[in-house]
Design an enzyme around this catalytic site. Structure first.
Site, short mmCIF file in Angstrom:
data_model
loop_
_atom_site.label_atom_id
_atom_site.label_comp_id
_atom_site.label_asym_id
_atom_site.label_seq_id
_atom_site.Cartn_x
_atom_site.Cartn_y
_atom_site.Cartn_z
CE LYS A 24 1.80 -4.78 12.51
NZ LYS A 24 1.92 -5.67 11.35
CG ASN A 25 3.22 -2.84 9.19
OD1 ASN A 25 3.41 -3.83 9.89
ND2 ASN A 25 2.07 -2.58 8.60
CB CYS A 119 -3.05 -14.47 6.20
SG CYS A 119 -3.11 -12.90 5.38
CG ASP A 310 -2.47 -1.91 7.08
OD1 ASP A 310 -3.02 -2.90 6.56
OD2 ASP A 310 -1.24 -1.79 7.18
NE ARG A 402 0.06 -11.07 13.99
CZ ARG A 402 0.06 -11.58 12.77
NH1 ARG A 402 -0.96 -12.31 12.38
NH2 ARG A 402 1.05 -11.37 11.94
#
Ligand code: EPU
Length: 426
Positions: A24-25, A119, A310, A402
């Site tokens: 994803k990143n 966030c 992460d 997500r």
């Protein structure tokens, strides 16, 4: 509105094979880089996750035709360069939207990007992104909550992109994307070395850019006149791979991972090895298994090639079941510990002091209703649920969607009892 939630009955040993999807990143900045190109881009191994859908929506608003293709393909082509504004509506859903700043400014001479707020993992400033644009000659101001950047023509510059927590991944990506079309040479010192930054540089080079040094703290970019399109395959997701490795370890199971790059996970594997988890390289796959006894260890997150932030929540969860006291220190996002209170509900013994958590190993975790708070913290709760005795209910799983494609289906495929149900709580 009926929200989905996960119900997990823990205790099963996982066994079988999982294919790790595209990162994803890496996919997000590469998709944003389509704004720079005059030609068709075809991407392979784009994960089917919510963040990719959010960015696709933003790119469409910015005049890019985005077509999802079967089997994780995506075709992008710019059809209209009029709009230069990334609205707060999307940026607030996904902070990674900031990575359209560099491409819009370089290609359309103007960018308006809503200032991302904080966030769940803490304050997330963008001062370094702004500094980079200014050093290349842009005028940047904050107007009613929008970052407004303008430059007739960006010029190359020598810049230092370090901050109080080290390098910045998306800051480096933004600077690199702005510099590829700037006049002259740009040197980025203290560039992020993450594999996702390397993937972006490799993609841009295939489109005709001239970037060297990616993967080191000094990246050199010679500006070119134009970028064309290309076909490109996204690297495997190292964080997904690491999460499934912990799933094997925490259930005392045995998983074979396909599409897994061990060279992107050396710091993580070093810690798994110290815990007593075996990671072996097969012909095409990686085999992960664990002995019954888990050793306590110290873990400190750092920029790549250090231990990734992460994967902090996931290893912390594994250490909850180690035989002794572990120490986990978060050096990238010092407040990224929302999983601590939820894991405590499941019987974990955790003591937080600032950016450090002492994890006192317990014999077992017990199922409980818990709440997902951010992407990786949610993954950690799934892992805890897989190991716990009894039933775990995880609400707010939109966070996990997500960044993990069908995590429930993948885990069910290797023997987990995990169901996605409707009727969860906000
Ligand atoms: N920072 C600043 N100023 C800036 C930018 C960053 O002080 O202008 C600080 C941050 O507050 C943080 C540190 O620098 O303390 C590193 O943040 P970085 O900029 O590298 O984070 P990011 O680029 O916004 C990406 C990933 C995150 C991942 C971090 C760190 C994407 C889309 N996001 O964010 O991924 O945690 O790098 O590796 O690539 C996730 O996937 O769950 C996720 C949060």
């Amino acid at each position: 509105m009926a929200l989905p939630y996960f119900q997990i009955n823990g205790g099963n040993r996982l066994k079988g094979k999982i294919r790790v999807g595209g990162a994803k990143n890496a996919a997000l900045p590469i998709m944003a880089a389509s704004l720079l190109c005059d030609g068709e881009i075809v991407l392979r191994d784009i994960p089917d996750v919510a963040d990719v859908a959010f960015l696709a929506e933003l790119l469409q608003k910015l005049g890019v035709d985005v077509e999802r293709r079967p089997d994780h393909g995506m075709r992008l082509i710019v059809r209209d360069e009029m709009n230069c504004k990334a609205e707060y509506e999307i940026v607030r859903k996904m902070r990674a939207s900031i990575c359209v700043l560099g491409p819009l400014l370089a290609k359309r001479q103007k960018a308006l990007v809503a200032m991302p707020g904080g966030c769940a993992i803490g304050d997330r400033p963008v001062d370094i992104h702004v500094r980079a644009m200014r050093q290349m000659g842009a005028d940047v101001e904050l107007v009613s909550g929008d970052i407004v950047a303008k430059a007739k023509k960006l010029h190359g510059a020598e810049m230092f992109l370090g901050g109080p927590f080290g390098s910045t991944v998306l800051g480096t990506a933004n600077a690199m994307m702005a510099a590829v079309l700037a006049e002259g040479v740009t040197v980025i010192e203290m560039a992020a070395c993450e594999p996702e930054v390397v993937d972006l540089a490799d993609f841009l080079n295939q489109c005709g850019a001239s970037i060297s040094g990616q993967g080191t703290p000094r990246i050199i970019i010679e500006g070119v006149k134009q970028l064309k399109g290309c076909e490109y395959r996204i690297i495997p997701d190292r964080i997904q791979a690491g999460t499934y490795m912990v799933a094997a370890a925490i259930t005392n199971g045995e998983l074979e991972l396909e599409n897994c790059r061990l060279d992107h996970l050396l710091a993580f594997i070093d810690r798994l090895d110290a815990v007593g988890v075996k990671v072996e390289r097969g012909e095409q796959t990686v085999l992960v298994s664990s002995s019954r006894r888990l050793e306590p260890v110290e873990v400190t997150t750092q920029p790549f090639p250090g231990f990734p932030t992460d994967l902090q929540a996931q290893i912390l969860t594994l250490l909850c079941l180690a035989d002794g006291n572990s120490i986990v220190t978060e050096k990238i996002f010092p407040d990224r510990f929302l999983h601590v209170a939820e894991l405590s509900r499941m019987g974990a013994q955790l003591h937080r002091a600032g950016p450090t958590v002492i994890v006192q190993g317990v014999k077992r975790l017990v199922g409980a209703p818990v709440m997902a708070s951010d992407l990786r913290a949610s993954a950690a709760l799934v892992l805890a649920g897989l190991a716990a005795r009894g039933t775990t209910i995880i609400n707010r799983i939109y966070h996990i969607d997500r960044g993990y494609e069908q995590i429930d289906e993948k885990l069910r495929g290797v023997g987990a009892e995990i169901e996605r149900r409707e009727g969860g709580e906000e």
